[in-house]
Scaffold this motif. Structure first.
Motif, mmCIF file in Angstrom:
data_model
loop_
_atom_site.group_PDB
_atom_site.id
_atom_site.type_symbol
_atom_site.label_atom_id
_atom_site.label_comp_id
_atom_site.label_asym_id
_atom_site.label_seq_id
_atom_site.Cartn_x
_atom_site.Cartn_y
_atom_site.Cartn_z
ATOM 1 N N VAL A 1 2.537 1.635 -3.497
ATOM 2 C CA VAL A 1 1.553 2.039 -4.504
ATOM 3 C C VAL A 1 1.205 3.516 -4.326
ATOM 4 O O VAL A 1 1.104 4.269 -5.302
ATOM 5 C CB VAL A 1 0.299 1.142 -4.437
ATOM 6 C CG1 VAL A 1 -0.837 1.716 -5.264
ATOM 7 C CG2 VAL A 1 0.633 -0.267 -4.897
ATOM 8 N N ALA A 2 1.021 3.938 -3.081
ATOM 9 C CA ALA A 2 0.695 5.347 -2.812
ATOM 10 C C ALA A 2 1.822 6.260 -3.278
ATOM 11 O O ALA A 2 1.572 7.293 -3.915
ATOM 12 C CB ALA A 2 0.420 5.560 -1.328
ATOM 13 N N GLU B 1 0.823 -1.209 0.000
ATOM 14 C CA GLU B 1 0.000 0.000 0.000
ATOM 15 C C GLU B 1 0.859 1.263 0.000
ATOM 16 O O GLU B 1 0.567 2.229 -0.694
ATOM 17 C CB GLU B 1 -0.937 0.009 1.208
ATOM 18 C CG GLU B 1 -1.971 -1.087 1.205
ATOM 19 C CD GLU B 1 -1.471 -2.412 1.762
ATOM 20 O OE1 GLU B 1 -2.245 -3.381 1.739
ATOM 21 O OE2 GLU B 1 -0.307 -2.492 2.202
ATOM 22 N N ALA C 1 4.071 5.692 -5.620
ATOM 23 C CA ALA C 1 4.100 5.691 -7.085
ATOM 24 C C ALA C 1 2.959 6.520 -7.657
ATOM 25 O O ALA C 1 3.155 7.277 -8.612
ATOM 26 C CB ALA C 1 4.045 4.263 -7.606
ATOM 27 N N SER C 2 1.775 6.411 -7.070
ATOM 28 C CA SER C 2 0.630 7.166 -7.593
ATOM 29 C C SER C 2 0.779 8.670 -7.357
ATOM 30 O O SER C 2 0.167 9.468 -8.052
ATOM 31 C CB SER C 2 -0.675 6.657 -6.983
ATOM 32 O OG SER C 2 -0.761 6.979 -5.613
ATOM 33 N N MET C 3 1.616 9.054 -6.373
ATOM 34 C CA MET C 3 1.871 10.469 -6.136
ATOM 35 C C MET C 3 3.028 10.993 -6.978
ATOM 36 O O MET C 3 3.431 12.139 -6.845
ATOM 37 C CB MET C 3 2.153 10.711 -4.646
ATOM 38 C CG MET C 3 0.916 10.560 -3.781
ATOM 39 S SD MET C 3 1.215 11.008 -2.070
ATOM 40 C CE MET C 3 2.084 9.568 -1.484
ATOM 41 N N GLY C 4 3.607 10.133 -7.823
ATOM 42 C CA GLY C 4 4.625 10.584 -8.749
ATOM 43 C C GLY C 4 6.046 10.187 -8.434
ATOM 44 O O GLY C 4 6.970 10.630 -9.117
#
Length: 66
Positions: free
Chosen positions: A21-22, A18, A24-27
């Protein structure tokens, strides 16, 4: 250029799916982790031993004395 330091540790426990993933999703273009060997020589990302209760079943495991 952004590095996720052990994922996104302010949102999720370090070195968890988690958290990564967080980040990576924030850049985050890179995810930094500390790698160590387990007793059976598998590689895992782990930093501190004092937070094992947040990502493992350490509290329910009985250890034998050495």
């Amino acid at each position: 250029f952004s590095i996720g330091h052990r994922g996104a540790p302010l949102q999720f426990p370090k070195h968890t799916v988690e958290s990564n993933v967080a980040a990576a999703s924030m850049g985050a273009g890179t995810l930094e982790c500390d790698v160590t060997f387990t007793e059976d020589l598998e590689l895992v990302c782990r930093h501190a031993q004092n937070d094992l209760h947040t990502t493992t079943n350490i509290n329910s495991v009985t250890f034998k004395k050495i």
